[in-house]
Design an enzyme around this catalytic site. Structure first.
Site, short mmCIF file in Angstrom:
data_model
loop_
_atom_site.label_atom_id
_atom_site.label_comp_id
_atom_site.label_asym_id
_atom_site.label_seq_id
_atom_site.Cartn_x
_atom_site.Cartn_y
_atom_site.Cartn_z
N GLU A 1 -11.24 2.18 43.49
CA GLU A 1 -11.08 3.90 44.15
C GLU A 1 -11.65 3.66 45.21
O GLU A 1 -11.54 4.65 46.44
CB GLU A 1 -12.03 4.69 42.89
CG GLU A 1 -13.52 4.15 42.87
CD GLU A 1 -13.81 4.93 41.83
OE1 GLU A 1 -13.15 4.94 40.74
OE2 GLU A 1 -15.73 5.18 41.40
N SER A 2 -12.98 2.66 46.09
CA SER A 2 -12.85 3.15 47.23
C SER A 2 -11.87 3.04 48.36
O SER A 2 -12.28 3.25 49.40
CB SER A 2 -14.27 1.90 47.96
OG SER A 2 -13.21 0.65 47.77
#
Lengths: 275, 266
Positions: free
Chosen positions: B64-65
């Site tokens: 998700e980064s």
């Protein structure tokens, strides 16, 4: 045009008691040095906005700077809980902390709306979750930041999230030039959106160079979108600046014991921030 | 060193592996080569990286980064460690990872963990006990999980099984599994098909095709049905013939321990 100033001057001029402040940086490029300066200048009653509060907001909350937290994931990544955050929510120490809670997708879209000059953003999200119920029913105020919206073209039921418009955004970047153009790369998170959504902004940087070299995948915030630039080498520690430093995972592990205990935390604050 | 990011193997049994290692190996086997996988931190990250190091070298790991196609050679502590950005096919912003990549349903499998999970596969990572404004335990919260659970084509949950974590109904629905039963995902407009497996340190649960209630379909060697029921907070249904899941191979264990930087000499 951005003014190039010292860190203490940047914080003094940009951040005032009661402000809504977004210090962004998604695991990478977290502006820790600026956060510590805010603690040193004893700012109070801040609304702290950040997707992942991380250690930086654990420290600001524990130091008594915050009245409210707007966030989407409040843990110590890979380690466990943020104990100062928990202590504030569960026991009101050192002061009670109001929370406004979202998912990452919701927060990211709220920043996009803010940066776009729109009142809200649309996403497929929150349906069936208690986050939605909590925001729309649970607190009696009704849908302050999440509401259903119908697509005017297809009739599909989607979710609207209210824009975030902070008073101040604070970021850390790899470089700026002497005109105050700011360049950062690697995991870039929501920093661009946070700066463009905010009235004022502070960028701390690893170094100030004569001219920025173009880099693949780098973002550039032109000088006229940033209020203050301060050179603070290592200003993201224990987070990191790709190309300059590595994430100090040992610090994140060690924080668990410090953050867990009020006395240990208070001692840490005296020795590492106030002194 | 023991890894905080992944499994701990403090109690390696006489069999030569721990319950956590068995769970991680079992979860890794659920991923096929060439799949795209949205990876949560902790147990899911350990399992996804193990799959890539063993039978699924072409597994696409998405964090998700913003790291797409990350290829770390060890387990990252966070979802934003430098090694993920440095080895990724592409690194995109956080709004982009959720809006362009996750939301349209491009991703095959979401790999999540939980503090509580219930019989319909709903996940709680927000609060336990008390009420929301005054909880007994405040947990980290949602992160990317609600939209991962909503939009990935399917979801796999990896979680240690205890009487406190396996509950009839979660205290707070952070991420929706099957809601309160058949028809709920469709009614809510959730585009993915929902949780297909809950993989624990005792075995594997899968949804009953008719009721969507999670049912015990597989167990590890040495685990009994009463032992699993004892650690389940609802009246657990059991498949007619639960599968006996194969023990970790030497190759799987070696790869996992290499990832965790553990040599087990002590």
């Amino acid at each position: 045009m951005a003014e190039i100033v010292s860190l203490s001057q940047a914080v003094r001029q940009a951040i005032h008691d009661g402000d809504a402040v977004a210090m962004e940086g998604f695991t990478h490029l977290i502006p820790f040095a600026a956060g510590h300066e805010v603690i040193r200048q004893r700012r109070r009653e801040l609304t702290l906005i950040r997707m992942t509060p991380d250690l930086i907001y654990d420290q600001l909350i524990g130091a008594g700077c915050a009245r409210k937290l707007v966030f989407s994931w409040g843990g110590n990544p890979g380690v466990g809980s943020l104990h100062r955050f928990r202590d504030a929510v569960q026991r009101g120490w050192p002061t009670p902390l109001e929370i406004e809670e979202h998912s990452h997708a919701g927060m990211a879209n709220r920043y996009v709306a803010g940066a776009s000059g729109l009142p809200f953003a649309v996403l497929r999200g929150y349906n069936g979750t208690d986050l939605y119920r909590q925001e729309t029913l649970g607190n009696g105020r009704g849908g302050t930041t999440i509401r259903p919206v119908t697509c005017p073209f297809t009739g599909e039921q989607l979710t609207a999230v209210a824009a975030i418009r902070p008073d101040v955004a604070v970021i850390h970047a790899q470089r700026a030039d002497r005109f105050g153009n700011v360049q950062f790369w690697g995991i870039t998170g929501v920093q661009k959106e946070a700066v463009l959504a905010s009235r004022r902004s502070v960028a701390t940087v690893e170094e100030i160079v004569d001219a920025l070299e173009p880099r693949p995948g780098a973002m550039v915030l032109p000088s006229w979108t940033v209020s203050y630039v301060a050179q603070v080498p290592g200003g993201a520690h224990p987070s990191y600046a790709l190309g300059y430093s590595a994430r100090d995972n040992g610090y994140y592990l060690a924080w668990d014991a410090i953050g867990r205990d009020r006395a240990a935390f208070t001692c840490w604050l005296e020795e590492n921030v106030y002194s | 060193m023991t890894s905080q990011a992944g499994t701990n193997h403090a109690d390696v049994s006489e069999l030569g592996y721990s319950a956590d290692e068995m769970m991680t190996v079992s979860a890794a086997r659920a991923l096929r080569d060439g799949m795209t996988c949205f990876v949560g931190i902790g147990l899911p990250s350990a399992a996804a990286n193990l799959a890539r190091a063993t039978h699924a070298p072409g597994l696409v790991l998405i964090y998700e980064s913003g790291a797409i196609g990350a290829k770390p050679n060890g387990l990252p502590l966070s979802i934003g460690d430098g090694i993920l950005a440095e080895t990724a096919d592409a690194v995109v912003s956080v709004p982009e990872i959720f809006n362009y990549w996750l939301q349209p349903g491009r991703i095959d499998v979401g790999f999540l963990s939980a503090a509580q999970v219930d019989k319909f596969g709903n996940i709680n990572t927000t609060v336990i006990g008390g009420d929301y404004r005054n909880p007994a335990v405040r947990l980290p919260g949602a992160g990317g999980a609600p939209e991962i659970a909503a939009s990935c084509r399917e979801v796999i949950v990896v979680v240690r099984q205890t009487i406190r974590s396996f509950v009839e109904r979660v205290d707070f629905v952070t991420s929706v599994g099957y809601g309160s039963g058949p028809g709920d995902r469709e009614r809510l407009g959730l585009t993915g098909s929902g949780p297909k497996k809950i993989i624990t340190d005792l075995g594997v649960l899968e949804p009953d095709p008719a009721t969507l209630e999670f049912t015990l379909t597989g167990m590890y060697p040495g685990v009994s049905v009463p032992a699993v029921r004892e650690r389940t907070g609802w009246d657990l249904a059991v498949a007619a013939e639960p599968e006996l899941i194969a023990t970790p191979s030497t190759a799987e264990l070696d790869a996992l321990r290499r990832l965790e930087g553990s040599d087990h000499d002590d």
